[in-house]
Design a protein around this motif. Structure first.
Motif, short mmCIF file in Angstrom:
data_model
loop_
_atom_site.label_atom_id
_atom_site.label_comp_id
_atom_site.label_asym_id
_atom_site.label_seq_id
_atom_site.Cartn_x
_atom_site.Cartn_y
_atom_site.Cartn_z
N GLN A 49 0.83 -1.20 0.00
CA GLN A 49 0.00 0.00 0.00
C GLN A 49 0.87 1.25 0.00
O GLN A 49 0.59 2.22 -0.72
CB GLN A 49 -0.92 0.00 1.22
CG GLN A 49 -1.84 1.21 1.32
CD GLN A 49 -2.73 1.16 2.55
OE1 GLN A 49 -2.90 0.12 3.18
NE2 GLN A 49 -3.31 2.29 2.90
N GLN A 92 2.55 1.81 -3.42
CA GLN A 92 1.61 2.28 -4.43
C GLN A 92 1.19 3.73 -4.21
O GLN A 92 0.76 4.40 -5.15
CB GLN A 92 0.38 1.37 -4.45
CG GLN A 92 0.69 -0.04 -4.93
CD GLN A 92 -0.47 -1.00 -4.76
OE1 GLN A 92 -1.35 -0.81 -3.92
NE2 GLN A 92 -0.49 -2.06 -5.56
N TYR A 119 3.24 -9.44 -4.17
CA TYR A 119 3.98 -8.35 -4.81
C TYR A 119 4.92 -8.86 -5.89
O TYR A 119 5.90 -8.24 -6.25
CB TYR A 119 4.71 -7.46 -3.81
CG TYR A 119 5.39 -8.11 -2.65
CD1 TYR A 119 6.60 -8.76 -2.79
CD2 TYR A 119 4.84 -8.02 -1.38
CE1 TYR A 119 7.25 -9.31 -1.70
CE2 TYR A 119 5.48 -8.56 -0.28
CZ TYR A 119 6.67 -9.20 -0.44
OH TYR A 119 7.32 -9.74 0.65
N LEU A 140 7.65 -3.53 -7.74
CA LEU A 140 7.14 -2.43 -6.92
C LEU A 140 8.24 -1.66 -6.19
O LEU A 140 7.97 -0.65 -5.54
CB LEU A 140 6.13 -2.96 -5.89
CG LEU A 140 4.87 -3.63 -6.45
CD1 LEU A 140 4.00 -4.13 -5.31
CD2 LEU A 140 4.10 -2.69 -7.34
#
Length: 378
Positions: A68, A71, A124, A153
């Protein structure tokens, strides 16, 4: 000093700054009480990674929280630049963890499997790659590289510029920053907290303890528990060189200014006054085995720094039952989680309560009876 605030944040490092900035963004009257630049800031010892891979083994909720944060980092970087004009140099095109033997590759492969097999963890998309696949992204790797893991990520930022951007944002939001105001006592009366500092008392309706290792002592003053472990790390920085590293690594990254940072140490101590050349030597040796051309570069500086690390390595977010309105935040990944602190933790503090899912996952109650908060030392 103004003496009435909606929230007083104790600790002006990256963690406290992100929360304070987020509260100011929501229109709250905020004061930040800080020891100032004389303190042993974890902000000076971080590696500036926005890092997801391998986070959360043993605590699936931490993988979700970390994803989270990753992102949301683009939004944070954009808002900081729009407000302050400062570009924090966020780069998020994936990161690698390289291995230097078949044994290391096997160990990393097993870690990836365990991460993927965790029930309730975020996916992920960490994957293992062999050298031929890694060379497409990192063409200058050396012959000793046996492979490694990759996560799309992952990324990195200019963390010192991020720190500066938060503090520049303080002024725009009307946040009062008070350096050289370490808090020595916290009391509550008349529905407000009273914080004692060497330069006077400050009053606030709510408080957030974000003072790193000092939280262990401060938390006990408001019925909270923050067990911390001693952690020190060393960093080596080379001279500027040509762009060669388009993706950050767990232990090596090229900054937006062209220097190369090398950091791969974890020592269980809290004295940052000296360096251990033997540790720096191992870090430098592994770096040049991964990228042989690094052996031609000069080292321009190196340092050791204290890092914040809860005893089990996972974040602590809690609110006090005995002193309503008191919150504590402790974590190791102050850079990675900065977006969550600015947007999510600040929102919850402003609303007056942490969300049950957050407390359920990250409360210090996981360490056992809160009475152990009376124990001393690390």
């Amino acid at each position: 000093m103004r003496t009435e605030y909606d929230v007083a944040v104790v600790g002006g490092g990256l963690l406290g700054s992100a929360i304070a900035w987020g509260l100011g963004r929501l229109g709250k009257r905020v004061a930040v009480l800080d020891e100032g630049d004389i303190t042993k800031r974890a902000s000076r010892a971080n590696f500036a990674l926005v890092w997801v891979q391998s986070k959360g083994l043993g605590m699936p909720a931490y993988t979700i929280w970390t994803v989270q944060a990753s992102q949301a980092w683009g939004r944070l970087a954009s808002e900081l630049k729009q407000q302050t004009g400062l570009d924090v140099a966020l780069q998020q095109n994936g990161g690698f963890h390289l291995t230097l033997s078949e044994e290391e590759f096997g160990q990393r492969t097993e870690l990836v499997k365990r991460m993927h097999n965790q029930t309730g963890a975020a996916d992920y998309k960490m994957e293992m790659l062999r050298p031929s696949e890694i060379k497409n992204a990192l063409p200058l790797i050396g012959p000793e590289v046996s492979g490694g893991s990759y996560c799309p990520l992952d990324g990195h930022v200019n963390s010192l510029r991020t720190f500066r951007a938060f503090h520049t944002g303080f002024k725009a939001f009307g946040i009062d920053y008070f350096p050289e105001r370490p808090v020595s006592a916290i009391g509550k009366s008349g529905g407000e907290f009273r914080l004692t500092t060497p330069k006077g008392e400050l009053r606030a309706a709510k408080i957030v303890l974000a003072a790193g290792n000092a939280n262990q002592t401060l938390a006990q003053m408001v019925g909270l528990y923050a067990p911390m472990g001693p952690t020190r790390g060393q960093v080596v920085v080379t001279e500027r060189t040509m762009p060669f590293l388009p993706h950050p690594l767990t232990t090596i990254r090229q900054t937006d200014e062209g220097t190369v940072m090398i950091g791969d140490s974890k020592e269980d101590e809290l004295d940052d006054r000296t360096l251990k050349p033997s540790i720096s030597g191992v870090m430098a040796d592994r770096a040049q085995r991964m990228f042989p051309h690094l052996s031609r570069l000069n080292v321009v500086r190196s340092w050791s720094g204290i890092r914040v690390m809860p005893q089990d390595g996972f974040p602590i977010y809690d609110q006090s039952e005995t002193h309503p309105g008191a919150f504590v935040a402790c974590c190791h990944s102050g850079v990675t989680l900065a977006s969550n602190h600015a947007f999510e933790i600040a929102r919850m503090v402003a609303q007056g309560a942490l969300e049950p899912e957050l407390v359920g996952a990250f409360s210090a109650s996981r360490f056992g009876c809160a009475s152990t908060a009376n124990s001393s030392g690390y």
